[in-house]
Design a protein around this motif. Structure first.
Motif, PDB file in Angstrom:
ATOM      1  N   GLU A 183      -2.386  -6.899  16.051  1.00 15.94           N
ATOM      2  CA  GLU A 183      -1.028  -6.383  16.110  1.00 15.94           C
ATOM      3  C   GLU A 183      -0.083  -7.452  16.657  1.00 15.94           C
ATOM      4  N   CYS A 184       1.124  -7.521  16.095  1.00 19.84           N
ATOM      5  CA  CYS A 184       2.148  -8.444  16.578  1.00 19.84           C
ATOM      6  C   CYS A 184       3.160  -7.694  17.435  1.00 19.84           C
ATOM      7  N   GLU A 185       3.733  -8.421  18.380  1.00 18.57           N
ATOM      8  CA  GLU A 185       4.767  -7.805  19.209  1.00 18.57           C
ATOM      9  C   GLU A 185       6.021  -7.504  18.380  1.00 18.57           C
ATOM     10  N   ILE A 186       6.262  -8.333  17.380  1.00 20.08           N
ATOM     11  CA  ILE A 186       7.453  -8.181  16.538  1.00 20.08           C
ATOM     12  C   ILE A 186       7.079  -7.392  15.283  1.00 20.08           C
ATOM     13  N   GLU A 187       7.931  -6.461  14.895  1.00 17.28           N
ATOM     14  CA  GLU A 187       7.715  -5.702  13.662  1.00 17.28           C
ATOM     15  C   GLU A 187       8.969  -5.816  12.811  1.00 17.28           C
ATOM     16  N   ALA A 188       8.947  -6.735  11.851  1.00 14.11           N
ATOM     17  CA  ALA A 188      10.126  -6.966  11.011  1.00 14.11           C
ATOM     18  C   ALA A 188      10.394  -5.773  10.107  1.00 14.11           C
ATOM     19  N   ILE A 189       9.317  -5.197   9.552  1.00 14.15           N
ATOM     20  CA  ILE A 189       9.412  -4.010   8.702  1.00 14.15           C
ATOM     21  C   ILE A 189       8.363  -3.018   9.204  1.00 14.15           C
ATOM     22  N   ASP A 190       8.745  -1.767   9.416  1.00 11.11           N
ATOM     23  CA  ASP A 190       7.810  -0.811  10.004  1.00 11.11           C
ATOM     24  C   ASP A 190       6.650  -0.517   9.044  1.00 11.11           C
ATOM     25  N   LYS A 191       5.531  -0.130   9.641  1.00 12.08           N
ATOM     26  CA  LYS A 191       4.286   0.064   8.877  1.00 12.08           C
ATOM     27  C   LYS A 191       4.434   1.138   7.803  1.00 12.08           C
ATOM     28  N   LYS A 192       5.201   2.187   8.083  1.00 12.00           N
ATOM     29  CA  LYS A 192       5.373   3.263   7.105  1.00 12.00           C
ATOM     30  C   LYS A 192       6.064   2.734   5.844  1.00 12.00           C
ATOM     31  N   THR A 193       7.084   1.898   6.047  1.00  8.38           N
ATOM     32  CA  THR A 193       7.795   1.312   4.899  1.00  8.38           C
ATOM     33  C   THR A 193       6.876   0.401   4.103  1.00  8.38           C
ATOM     34  N   VAL A 194       6.084  -0.411   4.811  1.00  8.71           N
ATOM     35  CA  VAL A 194       5.134  -1.293   4.119  1.00  8.71           C
ATOM     36  C   VAL A 194       4.144  -0.459   3.309  1.00  8.71           C
ATOM     37  N   SER A 195       3.691   0.678   3.870  1.00  7.14           N
ATOM     38  CA  SER A 195       2.745   1.547   3.158  1.00  7.14           C
ATOM     39  C   SER A 195       3.374   2.118   1.893  1.00  7.14           C
ATOM     40  N   ASP A 238      -4.499  -9.143 -11.231  1.00  7.13           N
ATOM     41  CA  ASP A 238      -5.681  -9.741 -11.863  1.00  7.13           C
ATOM     42  C   ASP A 238      -5.389 -11.125 -12.442  1.00  7.13           C
ATOM     43  N   SER A 239      -4.105 -11.419 -12.671  1.00  7.48           N
ATOM     44  CA  SER A 239      -3.741 -12.715 -13.258  1.00  7.48           C
ATOM     45  C   SER A 239      -3.845 -13.859 -12.254  1.00  7.48           C
ATOM     46  N   PHE A 240      -3.794 -13.537 -10.957  1.00  4.63           N
ATOM     47  CA  PHE A 240      -3.798 -14.527  -9.886  1.00  4.63           C
ATOM     48  C   PHE A 240      -2.717 -15.588 -10.108  1.00  4.63           C
ATOM     49  N   GLU A 241      -1.530 -15.100 -10.503  1.00  7.79           N
ATOM     50  CA  GLU A 241      -0.367 -15.973 -10.638  1.00  7.79           C
ATOM     51  C   GLU A 241       0.708 -15.513  -9.657  1.00  7.79           C
ATOM     52  N   ALA A 242       1.538 -16.457  -9.228  1.00 10.79           N
ATOM     53  CA  ALA A 242       2.602 -16.135  -8.281  1.00 10.79           C
ATOM     54  C   ALA A 242       3.666 -15.277  -8.958  1.00 10.79           C
ATOM     55  N   PHE A 243       4.141 -14.260  -8.237  1.00 11.73           N
ATOM     56  CA  PHE A 243       5.251 -13.455  -8.749  1.00 11.73           C
ATOM     57  C   PHE A 243       5.962 -12.773  -7.593  1.00 11.73           C
ATOM     58  N   VAL A 244       7.154 -12.263  -7.882  1.00 12.32           N
ATOM     59  CA  VAL A 244       7.993 -11.585  -6.885  1.00 12.32           C
ATOM     60  C   VAL A 244       8.501 -10.288  -7.490  1.00 12.32           C
ATOM     61  N   GLU A 245       8.458  -9.212  -6.721  1.00  7.92           N
ATOM     62  CA  GLU A 245       8.984  -7.922  -7.178  1.00  7.92           C
ATOM     63  C   GLU A 245       9.854  -7.315  -6.084  1.00  7.92           C
ATOM     64  N   ASP A 246      10.842  -6.507  -6.518  1.00 11.58           N
ATOM     65  CA  ASP A 246      11.692  -5.816  -5.541  1.00 11.58           C
ATOM     66  C   ASP A 246      11.444  -4.315  -5.604  1.00 11.58           C
ATOM     67  N   PHE A 247      11.622  -3.639  -4.463  1.00  5.26           N
ATOM     68  CA  PHE A 247      11.338  -2.217  -4.346  1.00  5.26           C
ATOM     69  C   PHE A 247      12.435  -1.550  -3.514  1.00  5.26           C
ATOM     70  N   LYS A 248      12.788  -0.320  -3.931  1.00  2.16           N
ATOM     71  CA  LYS A 248      13.775   0.439  -3.185  1.00  2.16           C
ATOM     72  C   LYS A 248      13.065   1.524  -2.394  1.00  2.16           C
ATOM     73  N   ILE A 249      13.198   1.472  -1.074  1.00  3.32           N
ATOM     74  CA  ILE A 249      12.593   2.451  -0.168  1.00  3.32           C
ATOM     75  C   ILE A 249      13.681   2.992   0.745  1.00  3.32           C
ATOM     76  N   LYS A 250      13.947   4.300   0.642  1.00  8.75           N
ATOM     77  CA  LYS A 250      14.946   4.950   1.509  1.00  8.75           C
ATOM     78  C   LYS A 250      16.292   4.208   1.478  1.00  8.75           C
ATOM     79  N   ASN A 251      16.763   3.934   0.279  1.00  5.39           N
ATOM     80  CA  ASN A 251      18.069   3.303   0.051  1.00  5.39           C
ATOM     81  C   ASN A 251      18.151   1.852   0.539  1.00  5.39           C
TER      82      ASN A 251
END
Length: 505
Positions: free
Chosen positions: A240-252, A267-280
């Protein structure tokens, strides 16, 4: 009738312009989003590489210190003994002599101290002393390569007990090869360093098939849990880290969306980036594949950041299409290009600045020196490479927080000691380098001596007095960038080896 035709033509013209405008905006957004994703991937990769390079140098120093001890050398000569009693006694004595060192290394998040004989058999795992004798050459490419080349090897691998960012060194005593020794870093160490430096969450996931083929079956459950992003991966347990940038529930919640929509993409094992909307709120997740030492890919490092830039980009394009006419659209496109230019400059400035000392970093040094070479002014400049003497003792005695303060103060002192037209960079760790607009030996010695004396006279926070060593290199006619840097590094090494707190040219 003519008016109707004019109106019809104008409508068709507007439709055509708006269609072109819409397609242009769509294309612009796609390119911009791709650039944003690439920058996120490059940023994460750069962050990891900086830490890995530092850890490799640190591990090299530690192993050198261990192998320098005469008592340890004599024990290691028994690695390949045919007498099991001798080998068992040697294991016990190595444990007794080095266990306190190993415990200190663990406190600094080193994961493994592991000795192997010259045939690639495990001789002593400090993290699991009861497991020894198994041959590693088929599952540990770093050990195999170190055996073959008799040179240090670095890279990520899953082992029979734990994975790690491996640092494997040959054991050579009196010009005879006895085996290898490994000092590995855990992802946990990198995770905590990254977490303290950047406002992101991180995790490491690794292919279950890969782990199950290599690790002892009873060991895997101790260090891994099932990944929440894919059933095909394990996730490494981290402290566990003392700092929590994003809460565990949001990460889940983010992980649940990854598993639902992008599990197969992993499965491709290639680099990629995706965006997600959680609670606005919008979040970016960067998936960076990690190459194993054998160049296979079985692992990802994931970074989670609170960032709406991709969604903002999409909305911007839509808004432009709905609200602006052709002329206004052209003005806004110019404005966007200008904003993009400013953002790019800010990004470049951040990319070229060391976050701790606020000096330019190694990448900026290479850019500046390449520019000097391109302008054919190479012979007008020289470099001074320098570092803090016995800096490891500062970290070991006072901790890394004080060590960071010392680095900041050292940077300020040395930068103020030179002209504003000269440039100072953080090379890495406690090493720094300066580009001086001079090729005069006498002048360069005066500059370096002033830096050295100013450091020697400065009272560092909680430390008091420290010293520093300097290596100067003046370009020769046939010099390249690499040869110039090597000579500066060699001179710094000479300063270290001949008493420290001096300038060598």
């Amino acid at each position: 009738m003519r008016t109707r035709k004019t109106i019809l033509f104008f409508i068709l013209f507007l439709i055509a312009i708006e269609t072109i405008f819409y397609l242009s905006i769509e294309h612009f957004n796609k390119v911009k989003i791709e650039k944003i994703k690439n920058s996120q991937i490059e940023k994460l990769s750069s962050e990891l590489n900086i830490i890995l390079n530092f850890n490799q140098k640190f591990a090299t120093m530690i192993v050198d210190e261990i192998l320098y001890q005469e008592k340890i050398k004599n024990l290691l000569k028994n690695l390949n003994s045919a007498n099991e009693t001798v080998k068992n006694r040697t294991r016990n004595e190595l444990l007794n002599n080095l266990y306190s060192t190993y415990n200190r290394l663990v406190q600094h998040d080193f994961r493994q101290l592991h000795f192997h004989d010259k045939y690639g058999n495990s001789f002593l795992r400090f993290h699991s002393p009861q497991n020894y004798g198994d041959n590693l050459l088929e599952v540990r490419a770093t050990v195999k390569k170190a055996n073959e080349t008799k040179k240090p090897q670095f890279g990520f691998e899953e082992g029979k007990v734990q994975n790690g960012f491996r640092n494997v060194f040959p054991i050579i005593i009196d010009n005879e090869f006895y085996g290898t020794v490994e000092l590995s870093n855990s992802f946990n160490a990198m995770h905590h360093f990254l977490h303290k430096t950047y406002p992101y969450e991180y995790k490491l996931i690794i292919s279950k098939d890969y782990v199950n083929k290599r690790a002892f079956k009873q060991i895997a459950e101790r260090y891994y849990i099932g990944s929440s992003v894919s059933d095909k991966f394990y996730e490494e347990k981290i402290k566990e880290c003392e700092i929590e940038a994003i809460d565990k529930k949001t990460v889940s919640l983010i992980d649940a969306k990854i598993k639902e929509n992008f599990s197969q993409k992993l499965d491709s094992f290639e680099a990629f980036v995706e965006d997600f909307k959680i609670k606005n709120e919008w979040y970016l997740v960067t998936f960076l594949p990690i190459f194993d030492f054998d160049q296979s890919i079985n692992t990802y490092v994931l970074s989670y950041s609170k960032n709406s830039i991709i969604n903002d980009t999409k909305q911007e394009g839509f808004s432009l299409f709905i609200t602006l006419n052709l002329i206004l659209s052209l003005l806004i496109i110019l404005y966007i290009l200008r904003v993009n230019y400013i953002q790019k400059n800010i990004f470049i400035k951040k990319a070229y600045t060391d976050t701790l000392t606020k000096l330019f970093n190694r990448s900026k040094f290479n850019v500046d020196l390449d520019k000097i070479i391109k302008e054919k002014r190479f012979c007008e400049y020289s470099v001074i490479m320098y570092d803090i003497d016995f800096f490891k003792k500062v970290n070991d005695t006072y901790g890394h927080d004080i060590g960071d303060i010392v680095l900041q103060e050292f940077s300020d002192v040395t930068k103020k000691a030179i002209r504003t037209t000269d440039l100072v960079y953080r090379w890495g760790g406690e090493e720094f380098i300066a580009i001086i607009e001079s090729n005069s030996k006498e002048n360069l010695i005066l500059v370096a001596e002033k830096m050295r004396v100013d450091v020697e006279n400065f009272n560092f926070t909680k430390i008091g007095k420290l010293t520093s060593s300097f290596g100067i290199a003046i370009p020769k006619k046939d010099d390249t960038k690499d040869s110039l840097l090597k000579r500066a590094d060699d001179n710094l090494y000479k300063a270290k080896q001949t008493g420290r707190n001096k300038v060598v040219i």
